[in-house]
Design a protein around this motif. Structure first.
Motif, PDB file in Angstrom:
ATOM      1  N   VAL A 191       0.842  -1.199   0.000  1.00 51.18           N
ATOM      2  CA  VAL A 191       0.000   0.000   0.000  1.00 51.18           C
ATOM      3  C   VAL A 191       0.876   1.249   0.000  1.00 51.18           C
ATOM      4  O   VAL A 191       0.676   2.174  -0.797  1.00 51.18           O
ATOM      5  CB  VAL A 191      -0.957   0.005   1.218  1.00 51.18           C
ATOM      6  CG1 VAL A 191      -1.788   1.275   1.228  1.00 51.18           C
ATOM      7  CG2 VAL A 191      -1.861  -1.226   1.194  1.00 51.18           C
ATOM      8  N   LYS A 238       4.161   6.133  -5.561  1.00 49.57           N
ATOM      9  CA  LYS A 238       4.400   6.382  -6.990  1.00 49.57           C
ATOM     10  C   LYS A 238       3.143   6.856  -7.715  1.00 49.57           C
ATOM     11  O   LYS A 238       3.159   7.012  -8.928  1.00 49.57           O
ATOM     12  CB  LYS A 238       4.891   5.095  -7.659  1.00 49.57           C
ATOM     13  CG  LYS A 238       6.212   4.595  -7.093  1.00 49.57           C
ATOM     14  CD  LYS A 238       6.776   3.469  -7.943  1.00 49.57           C
ATOM     15  CE  LYS A 238       5.892   2.245  -7.856  1.00 49.57           C
ATOM     16  NZ  LYS A 238       6.412   1.133  -8.687  1.00 49.57           N
ATOM     17  N   ARG A 239       2.044   7.024  -6.962  1.00 53.80           N
ATOM     18  CA  ARG A 239       0.758   7.261  -7.612  1.00 53.80           C
ATOM     19  C   ARG A 239       0.033   8.431  -6.963  1.00 53.80           C
ATOM     20  O   ARG A 239       0.364   8.817  -5.853  1.00 53.80           O
ATOM     21  CB  ARG A 239      -0.127   6.016  -7.462  1.00 53.80           C
ATOM     22  CG  ARG A 239       0.520   4.732  -7.926  1.00 53.80           C
ATOM     23  CD  ARG A 239       0.508   4.661  -9.444  1.00 53.80           C
ATOM     24  NE  ARG A 239       1.115   3.452  -9.938  1.00 53.80           N
ATOM     25  CZ  ARG A 239       2.330   3.384 -10.479  1.00 53.80           C
ATOM     26  NH1 ARG A 239       3.075   4.458 -10.563  1.00 53.80           N
ATOM     27  NH2 ARG A 239       2.808   2.247 -10.930  1.00 53.80           N
ATOM     28  N   PHE A 240      -1.008   8.911  -7.624  1.00 49.98           N
ATOM     29  CA  PHE A 240      -1.848   9.911  -6.959  1.00 49.98           C
ATOM     30  C   PHE A 240      -3.307   9.484  -6.897  1.00 49.98           C
ATOM     31  O   PHE A 240      -4.121  10.169  -6.311  1.00 49.98           O
ATOM     32  CB  PHE A 240      -1.694  11.294  -7.603  1.00 49.98           C
ATOM     33  CG  PHE A 240      -1.932  11.341  -9.097  1.00 49.98           C
ATOM     34  CD1 PHE A 240      -3.226  11.301  -9.599  1.00 49.98           C
ATOM     35  CD2 PHE A 240      -0.877  11.465  -9.978  1.00 49.98           C
ATOM     36  CE1 PHE A 240      -3.456  11.369 -10.963  1.00 49.98           C
ATOM     37  CE2 PHE A 240      -1.088  11.533 -11.354  1.00 49.98           C
ATOM     38  CZ  PHE A 240      -2.387  11.485 -11.850  1.00 49.98           C
ATOM     39  N   HIS A 241      -3.658   8.347  -7.499  1.00 48.65           N
ATOM     40  CA  HIS A 241      -5.079   7.965  -7.496  1.00 48.65           C
ATOM     41  C   HIS A 241      -5.419   7.139  -6.252  1.00 48.65           C
ATOM     42  O   HIS A 241      -4.558   6.443  -5.718  1.00 48.65           O
ATOM     43  CB  HIS A 241      -5.444   7.193  -8.768  1.00 48.65           C
ATOM     44  CG  HIS A 241      -4.821   5.840  -8.866  1.00 48.65           C
ATOM     45  ND1 HIS A 241      -3.597   5.621  -9.458  1.00 48.65           N
ATOM     46  CD2 HIS A 241      -5.250   4.621  -8.440  1.00 48.65           C
ATOM     47  CE1 HIS A 241      -3.302   4.333  -9.399  1.00 48.65           C
ATOM     48  NE2 HIS A 241      -4.287   3.703  -8.785  1.00 48.65           N
ATOM     49  N   PRO A 242      -6.682   7.217  -5.787  1.00 50.89           N
ATOM     50  CA  PRO A 242      -7.109   6.356  -4.678  1.00 50.89           C
ATOM     51  C   PRO A 242      -6.986   4.897  -5.103  1.00 50.89           C
ATOM     52  O   PRO A 242      -7.333   4.530  -6.219  1.00 50.89           O
ATOM     53  CB  PRO A 242      -8.579   6.745  -4.480  1.00 50.89           C
ATOM     54  CG  PRO A 242      -8.720   8.093  -5.106  1.00 50.89           C
ATOM     55  CD  PRO A 242      -7.762   8.100  -6.253  1.00 50.89           C
ATOM     56  N   LEU A 291      -3.088  -3.925  -5.789  1.00 55.69           N
ATOM     57  CA  LEU A 291      -1.650  -3.793  -5.546  1.00 55.69           C
ATOM     58  C   LEU A 291      -0.937  -5.133  -5.658  1.00 55.69           C
ATOM     59  O   LEU A 291      -1.565  -6.183  -5.711  1.00 55.69           O
ATOM     60  CB  LEU A 291      -1.446  -3.176  -4.156  1.00 55.69           C
ATOM     61  CG  LEU A 291      -2.083  -1.781  -4.060  1.00 55.69           C
ATOM     62  CD1 LEU A 291      -2.245  -1.362  -2.618  1.00 55.69           C
ATOM     63  CD2 LEU A 291      -1.251  -0.768  -4.822  1.00 55.69           C
ATOM     64  N   TRP A 348      -8.865   0.655   1.026  1.00 56.63           N
ATOM     65  CA  TRP A 348      -8.923   1.738   0.024  1.00 56.63           C
ATOM     66  C   TRP A 348      -8.040   2.851   0.571  1.00 56.63           C
ATOM     67  O   TRP A 348      -8.274   3.315   1.687  1.00 56.63           O
ATOM     68  CB  TRP A 348     -10.378   2.197  -0.112  1.00 56.63           C
ATOM     69  CG  TRP A 348     -10.662   3.227  -1.164  1.00 56.63           C
ATOM     70  CD1 TRP A 348     -10.720   4.582  -0.982  1.00 56.63           C
ATOM     71  CD2 TRP A 348     -10.967   3.002  -2.541  1.00 56.63           C
ATOM     72  NE1 TRP A 348     -11.032   5.202  -2.167  1.00 56.63           N
ATOM     73  CE2 TRP A 348     -11.194   4.258  -3.141  1.00 56.63           C
ATOM     74  CE3 TRP A 348     -11.070   1.847  -3.328  1.00 56.63           C
ATOM     75  CZ2 TRP A 348     -11.520   4.403  -4.499  1.00 56.63           C
ATOM     76  CZ3 TRP A 348     -11.391   2.009  -4.674  1.00 56.63           C
ATOM     77  CH2 TRP A 348     -11.615   3.262  -5.241  1.00 56.63           C
ATOM     78  N   LEU A 395     -12.261  10.637  -0.323  1.00 54.07           N
ATOM     79  CA  LEU A 395     -11.282  11.547  -0.928  1.00 54.07           C
ATOM     80  C   LEU A 395     -11.261  12.893  -0.195  1.00 54.07           C
ATOM     81  O   LEU A 395     -10.200  13.433   0.138  1.00 54.07           O
ATOM     82  CB  LEU A 395     -11.649  11.737  -2.409  1.00 54.07           C
ATOM     83  CG  LEU A 395     -10.667  12.406  -3.350  1.00 54.07           C
ATOM     84  CD1 LEU A 395      -9.293  11.789  -3.271  1.00 54.07           C
ATOM     85  CD2 LEU A 395     -11.211  12.319  -4.786  1.00 54.07           C
ATOM     86  N   HIS A 447      -8.149  14.506   2.660  1.00 58.86           N
ATOM     87  CA  HIS A 447      -7.457  15.790   2.589  1.00 58.86           C
ATOM     88  C   HIS A 447      -7.785  16.688   3.786  1.00 58.86           C
ATOM     89  O   HIS A 447      -6.938  17.455   4.235  1.00 58.86           O
ATOM     90  CB  HIS A 447      -7.763  16.468   1.251  1.00 58.86           C
ATOM     91  CG  HIS A 447      -7.073  15.784   0.107  1.00 58.86           C
ATOM     92  ND1 HIS A 447      -5.785  16.068  -0.267  1.00 58.86           N
ATOM     93  CD2 HIS A 447      -7.474  14.770  -0.691  1.00 58.86           C
ATOM     94  CE1 HIS A 447      -5.432  15.282  -1.270  1.00 58.86           C
ATOM     95  NE2 HIS A 447      -6.441  14.485  -1.550  1.00 58.86           N
TER      96      HIS A 447
END
Lengths: 211, 252
Positions: B81, B87-91, B97, B121, B158, B162
């Motif tokens: 996870v 390396k990613r920005f998406h949920p 994985l 998630w 999401l 934040h």
């Protein structure tokens, strides 16, 4: 089919990547005459391609680029917030629910369903991840194309006239929009969902998965 | 009936998010995480930073024994996870994985024994000063149940991810509030008009913008202020003098 590929994974798709950056040079440099950088290999790349964006790419039967767009979250660096705020009412648009889509490109002679497929893939992605809107910058001929596909953006601001106009706009990400583009293009939503799953899901393991 | 239930649920989640605004320490955040878990009706919620001020900070509902074990084994270095999110920005759905490594599988077995659910998630969070954090939801569910859950809750998760990060940043840095200079005149005008009761349609009309554009301005202002919702954004903007109550814009 459509693939979702992060920039740093493009090396696994050399033919696809090369044809995408060359088609971008053709569209943005040669056809539209935008002030873009084209490198010694004939690739159009800018500083945002170096920030590991996500590409949504139509791959044709020969494994080559049929069309694509580039996606980045608006909480990081984006092209619109750094270069186009004069077209957003002076607002740097930053929200976890809004991602930027730029460099919407179609290969020369790409069939009509490529553009529809790309829009549907973007909507599918947005719905799965919980996004609310997509923010994009596009040239004068695009609003008509988007309208014909069944999903017109709301233009926030434009500059230039006629064929040289450039606009910044927003697309709402909704199930209805996805269904409408599907109805007009004949691309089935389950086909789009399968593309998404193929890119974002590794084969599941038989055991429990926990971290 | 279903609609009524959804409304009640929404209001309760709003209250939970309002209480996030009252947390002033990481311990508070830890207590709040339990309330959020109950509100989201999942097994666990987890927030942790990777490099804020060099140290790791977290708020979670996992048992402390599992967290100690995770740290002692330095699982952060092999956790699919964490490696995926870096390396990613998406949920990310945890199913997507790479769990094929022997260490990852060992960690998975131990986590299950420690009471963690089989589904997850995670939202990668890249902050304005380059810091990295993650917010995750963990649950016991079948694949079909989990798919339905994440489809329904992806947007909430999401947003919450934040909001929790913004709160944690403020707690850790000891800063009161972020500077208001980030809000553009347009965003201030939108909030000012909303503050004296204009409907969204009227604000959009008055500013000659579409309702989607207004929506983007409001979302943007809400995020920059660290507000939970529009009402909260208006209240914060008023309290900080970014807008004044009679609707006039401050002269700067």
């Amino acid at each position: 089919m459509i693939r979702f590929v992060y920039a740093e994974d493009l090396r696994a798709f050399p033919v696809l990547a090369e044809s995408m950056f060359r088609d971008r040079a053709e569209q943005f440099g040669a056809r539209l005459g935008w002030d873009v950088d084209i490198n010694e290999y004939g690739w159009e790349r800018d500083e945002y391609d170096a920030l590991n964006p996500l590409y949504i790419i139509w791959q044709d039967a020969r494994g080559r680029h049929g069309g694509s767009m580039r996606v980045m979250p608006t909480l990081g660096r984006t092209m619109i917030n750094e270069h186009f705020t004069h077209l957003t009412g002076g607002v740097a648009i930053q929200s976890p629910l809004i991602w930027e889509c730029t460099r919407f490109c179609l290969a020369p002679g790409a069939p009509g369903r490529v553009a529809a497929g790309l829009l549907m893939a973007g909507l599918e992605m947005g719905l799965r991840f919980g996004l609310d809107q997509a923010l994009g910058v596009f040239d004068a001929r695009m609003p008509r194309i988007y309208g014909r596909l069944g999903h017109s953006p709301d233009v926030i601001g434009s500059e230039g006239a006629g064929r040289d106009a450039v606009s910044v706009g927003l697309w709402r990400i909704t199930e209805e929009a996805l269904a409408e583009i599907g109805r007009r293009s004949g691309i089935r939503p389950d086909e789009v969902a399968a593309w998404f799953d193929a890119s974002f899901s590794a084969p599941a393991l038989p055991e429990a998965r926990v971290a | 009936m279903a609609r009524e239930q959804a409304k009640v649920h929404r209001e309760k989640l709003e209250l939970t998010l309002e209480r996030l605004g009252t947390t002033t320490s990481i311990d508070d955040l830890q207590v709040w995480a339990h309330e959020l878990r109950d509100q989201l009706a999942v097994s666990h919620v987890i927030y942790h930073t990777a490099n804020l001020r060099g140290e790791q900070v977290g708020a979670f509902t996992y048992g402390i024994d599992w967290v100690r074990h995770y740290i002692a084994k330095n699982y952060r270095a092999i956790d699919p996870v964490v490696l995926g999110a870096l390396k990613r920005f998406h949920p990310m759905d945890w199913k997507s994985l790479d769990w094929s490594g022997a260490q990852a599988r060992a960690m998975m077995r131990e986590a299950t024994a420690a009471g963690l659910g089989n589904q997850g998630w995670s939202v990668p969070i890249w902050g304005p000063s380059g810091e990295f954090a993650m917010f995750s939801v963990n649950h016991h569910a079948t694949d079909a149940e989990w798919e339905a859950y994440t489809r329904d809750h992806a947007k909430d998760i999401l947003l919450i991810a934040h909001l929790v990060h913004q709160r944690a940043r403020r707690i850790i840095s000891g800063e009161g509030e972020p500077p208001s200079a980030e809000l553009s005149p347009r965003e201030r005008e939108v909030l000012a008009r909303l503050s004296f009761g204009e409907s969204r349609a009227r604000v959009a009309d008055g500013l000659h913008i579409s309702e989607n554009t207004l929506r983007a301005y409001i979302d943007s202002a809400r995020h920059k202020l660290g507000a939970m919702n529009v009402t909260h954004a208006v209240a914060l903007a008023t309290a900080r003098g970014i807008i004044v109550p009679n609707g006039a814009l401050p002269k700067y």
